[in-house]
Design a protein around this motif. Structure first.
Motif, PDB file in Angstrom:
ATOM      1  N   GLY A 139     -14.170  66.776  43.957  1.00  0.00           N
ATOM      2  CA  GLY A 139     -13.303  65.791  44.593  1.00  0.00           C
ATOM      3  C   GLY A 139     -13.325  64.434  43.941  1.00  0.00           C
ATOM      4  N   VAL A 140     -14.309  64.193  43.074  1.00  0.00           N
ATOM      5  CA  VAL A 140     -14.395  62.930  42.333  1.00  0.00           C
ATOM      6  C   VAL A 140     -13.984  63.153  40.881  1.00  0.00           C
ATOM      7  N   ASP A 141     -14.572  64.156  40.262  1.00  0.00           N
ATOM      8  CA  ASP A 141     -14.213  64.505  38.881  1.00  0.00           C
ATOM      9  C   ASP A 141     -13.035  65.468  38.923  1.00  0.00           C
ATOM     10  N   THR A 142     -11.830  64.924  38.796  1.00  0.00           N
ATOM     11  CA  THR A 142     -10.616  65.726  38.959  1.00  0.00           C
ATOM     12  C   THR A 142      -9.722  65.744  37.717  1.00  0.00           C
ATOM     13  N   MET A 143     -10.016  64.919  36.715  1.00  0.00           N
ATOM     14  CA  MET A 143      -9.168  64.854  35.530  1.00  0.00           C
ATOM     15  C   MET A 143      -9.370  66.103  34.679  1.00  0.00           C
ATOM     16  N   THR A 144      -8.272  66.772  34.340  1.00  0.00           N
ATOM     17  CA  THR A 144      -8.346  68.043  33.619  1.00  0.00           C
ATOM     18  C   THR A 144      -8.069  67.891  32.130  1.00  0.00           C
ATOM     19  N   TYR A 145      -7.928  66.663  31.639  1.00  0.00           N
ATOM     20  CA  TYR A 145      -7.793  66.408  30.212  1.00  0.00           C
ATOM     21  C   TYR A 145      -8.446  65.060  29.917  1.00  0.00           C
ATOM     22  N   ILE A 146      -8.789  64.834  28.664  1.00  0.00           N
ATOM     23  CA  ILE A 146      -9.389  63.557  28.272  1.00  0.00           C
ATOM     24  C   ILE A 146      -8.263  62.598  27.927  1.00  0.00           C
ATOM     25  N   ASP A 147      -8.240  61.459  28.585  1.00  0.00           N
ATOM     26  CA  ASP A 147      -7.131  60.518  28.465  1.00  0.00           C
ATOM     27  C   ASP A 147      -7.538  59.293  27.643  1.00  0.00           C
ATOM     28  N   GLU A 148      -6.810  59.030  26.553  1.00  0.00           N
ATOM     29  CA  GLU A 148      -6.948  57.800  25.779  1.00  0.00           C
ATOM     30  C   GLU A 148      -8.390  57.546  25.341  1.00  0.00           C
ATOM     31  N   LEU A 149      -8.950  58.478  24.596  1.00  0.00           N
ATOM     32  CA  LEU A 149     -10.317  58.329  24.095  1.00  0.00           C
ATOM     33  C   LEU A 149     -10.289  57.526  22.799  1.00  0.00           C
ATOM     34  N   ALA A 150     -10.969  56.365  22.807  1.00  0.00           N
ATOM     35  CA  ALA A 150     -10.960  55.451  21.661  1.00  0.00           C
ATOM     36  C   ALA A 150     -11.786  56.019  20.506  1.00  0.00           C
ATOM     37  N   PRO A 151     -11.564  55.521  19.286  1.00  0.00           N
ATOM     38  CA  PRO A 151     -12.372  55.959  18.142  1.00  0.00           C
ATOM     39  C   PRO A 151     -13.862  55.760  18.411  1.00  0.00           C
ATOM     40  N   ASP A 152     -14.649  56.752  18.081  1.00  0.00           N
ATOM     41  CA  ASP A 152     -16.114  56.783  18.244  1.00  0.00           C
ATOM     42  C   ASP A 152     -16.560  56.910  19.696  1.00  0.00           C
ATOM     43  N   ALA A 153     -15.647  56.894  20.641  1.00  0.00           N
ATOM     44  CA  ALA A 153     -16.022  57.046  22.051  1.00  0.00           C
ATOM     45  C   ALA A 153     -16.216  58.524  22.385  1.00  0.00           C
ATOM     46  N   SER A 154     -17.017  58.770  23.418  1.00  0.00           N
ATOM     47  CA  SER A 154     -17.291  60.137  23.846  1.00  0.00           C
ATOM     48  C   SER A 154     -16.937  60.305  25.319  1.00  0.00           C
ATOM     49  N   ALA A 155     -16.615  61.539  25.686  1.00  0.00           N
ATOM     50  CA  ALA A 155     -16.358  61.890  27.084  1.00  0.00           C
ATOM     51  C   ALA A 155     -17.179  63.114  27.434  1.00  0.00           C
ATOM     52  N   THR A 156     -17.746  63.123  28.639  1.00  0.00           N
ATOM     53  CA  THR A 156     -18.485  64.278  29.128  1.00  0.00           C
ATOM     54  C   THR A 156     -17.534  65.176  29.903  1.00  0.00           C
ATOM     55  N   VAL A 157     -17.627  66.468  29.632  1.00  0.00           N
ATOM     56  CA  VAL A 157     -16.741  67.446  30.265  1.00  0.00           C
ATOM     57  C   VAL A 157     -17.587  68.533  30.914  1.00  0.00           C
ATOM     58  N   PHE A 158     -17.202  68.923  32.126  1.00  0.00           N
ATOM     59  CA  PHE A 158     -17.896  69.990  32.840  1.00  0.00           C
ATOM     60  C   PHE A 158     -17.010  71.238  32.873  1.00  0.00           C
ATOM     61  N   VAL A 159     -17.597  72.375  32.561  1.00  0.00           N
ATOM     62  CA  VAL A 159     -16.941  73.656  32.815  1.00  0.00           C
ATOM     63  C   VAL A 159     -17.538  74.180  34.108  1.00  0.00           C
ATOM     64  N   VAL A 160     -16.671  74.418  35.100  1.00  0.00           N
ATOM     65  CA  VAL A 160     -17.108  74.672  36.473  1.00  0.00           C
ATOM     66  C   VAL A 160     -16.656  76.057  36.924  1.00  0.00           C
ATOM     67  N   GLY A 161     -17.467  76.704  37.743  1.00  0.00           N
ATOM     68  CA  GLY A 161     -17.096  77.997  38.296  1.00  0.00           C
ATOM     69  C   GLY A 161     -17.941  78.337  39.509  1.00  0.00           C
ATOM     70  N   ASN A 162     -17.685  79.512  40.082  1.00  0.00           N
ATOM     71  CA  ASN A 162     -18.404  79.999  41.248  1.00  0.00           C
ATOM     72  C   ASN A 162     -19.101  81.303  40.889  1.00  0.00           C
TER      73      ASN A 162
END
Length: 371
Positions: A139-162
């Motif tokens: 309910g908090v982490d809802t973005m399904t793509y990485i948006d506007e990632l600057a050069p050298d910046a990093s984003a953490t992504v979770f693969v989620v399941g049941n």
């Protein structure tokens, strides 16, 4: 579930060779102008003239890495919801970019963990860590793509399941497939980038798209070098397939009809049976716990006597802070999560106590009358 019967070595996914930091590279779209000059002398007079301006724009050098941001598989339990594995995507492009996220369980990655892949999670999806706390928050982490990632910046992504409640389940491999996409508009998912045909001459006034990602898992694993895609692998491990669940049964005479301070087990006396369930495995819950107990011969079930709840003092009170359950099997009106019934044909009491947490316990009691 991952394919079996094909050997493959996977030492890493999406890890690029050392190179200049993206932020130190000239940004894509930068216009570079250059003018030459010439000096000469005519009859002793010095003269200077300039050339026409030669111009070009810097092309987009698309590169990024995808790595697994955890050590080993995530430890999970059967039936657990919203389990996740963690990845990190770093933009090494000379410009801001979007990245599309494509989680799956179908790509080969044999040898990733000690055990073989033998189950799939359900509801597989990928989300970006929106609050940067390193943990998936439904309910908090809802973005399904990485948006506007600057050069050298990093984003953490979770693969989620049941995790399914599947007997024998041990390992489930997964992978995060990342695809470079166009940036430039915050809050809007960019289209997948298409590389400029390198066989064509460069257009000096146009920003060409050049894929420079040098990772490769090989065509068999769905990724090749310089395709604007990357992939990394992780998985889940069901560390415990059973728990140390025990049931202790005791009987206590409640009354004998004579008002005795220490009632005896005479005909007409009421006896309370107590079933105490303990889960000695501290880290894992037992789900769907159900008790069934046929009342003994020469006794009669006392209607409305089933109760379920927190165990009381041994030999004194079976259930404290519990609930009294009705005798029928129609549980549509039940709201406390536990149900019970008495079958007059089989002469059996059934108590569905639900989940017994790791290290927890629950008690169920019912009464009979000695014939």
């Amino acid at each position: 579930m991952l394919l079996a019967g094909v050997a493959a070595n996977v030492s890493g996914a999406g890890i690029a060779l050392a190179q200049t930091a993206a932020s130190a590279q000239t940004a894509a779209g930068t216009r570079i102008d250059n003018v030459a000059s010439v000096t000469y002398t005519v009859n002793g007079t010095s003269q200077t003239t300039q050339s026409t301006t030669a111009s070009f724009v810097v092309d987009r050098k698309v590169n990024f890495t995808v790595v697994t941001a955890q050590t080993g598989p995530t430890q999970v339990n059967l039936g657990e919801q919203n389990v996740f594995t963690t990845f990190r995507v770093t933009n090494l492009t000379n410009g801001t970019q979007d990245f599309l996220l494509d989680p799956d369980q179908l790509n080969l990655s044999l040898g990733l963990f000690p055990g073989s892949d033998n189950f799939d999670v359900t509801g597989l999806r990928a989300y970006v860590d929106s609050n940067n706390n390193g943990r998936y928050d439904p309910g908090v982490d809802t973005m399904t793509y990485i948006d506007e990632l600057a050069p050298d910046a990093s984003a953490t992504v979770f693969v989620v399941g049941n995790v399914p409640d599947q007997a024998g389940a041990q390992y489930a491999y997964n992978s995060l497939h990342v695809i470079a996409a166009a940036g430039g508009q915050s809050g809007t998912q960019g289209a997948r980038l298409v590389s400029t045909d390198l066989n064509l001459d460069g257009a000096d006034g146009t920003v060409d798209i050049v894929f420079a990602d040098d990772d490769s898992d090989g065509a068999l694993l769905g990724d090749i070098a310089r395709n604007g895609e990357g992939r990394a692998y992780s998985g889940w491990h069901v560390a415990v397939n059973n728990v140390a669940l025990s049931v202790a049964k005791s009987a206590r005479v409640i009354s004998d009809g004579l008002g005795s301070p220490n009632p005896k087990a005479i005909p007409g006396a009421i006896v309370e049976y107590c079933l105490l369930v303990r889960n000695a495995t501290l880290t894992t819950a037992a789900n769907g716990v159900a008790l069934r107990d046929a009342i003994p011969a020469r006794t009669t079930y006392v209607p409305g006597s089933i109760s379920i709840g927190t165990p009381g003092a041994l030999g004194v009170t079976c259930v404290v802070n519990g609930s009294t359950e009705d005798d029928d099997a129609d549980d549509a009106g039940e709201t406390d999560g536990v149900t019970a019934s008495f079958d007059g044909v089989t002469k059996a009491v059934t108590a569905n106590v639900g989940t017994v947490s790791g290290g927890g316990s629950v008690a169920a009691a019912f009464r009979v009358k000695i014939d």
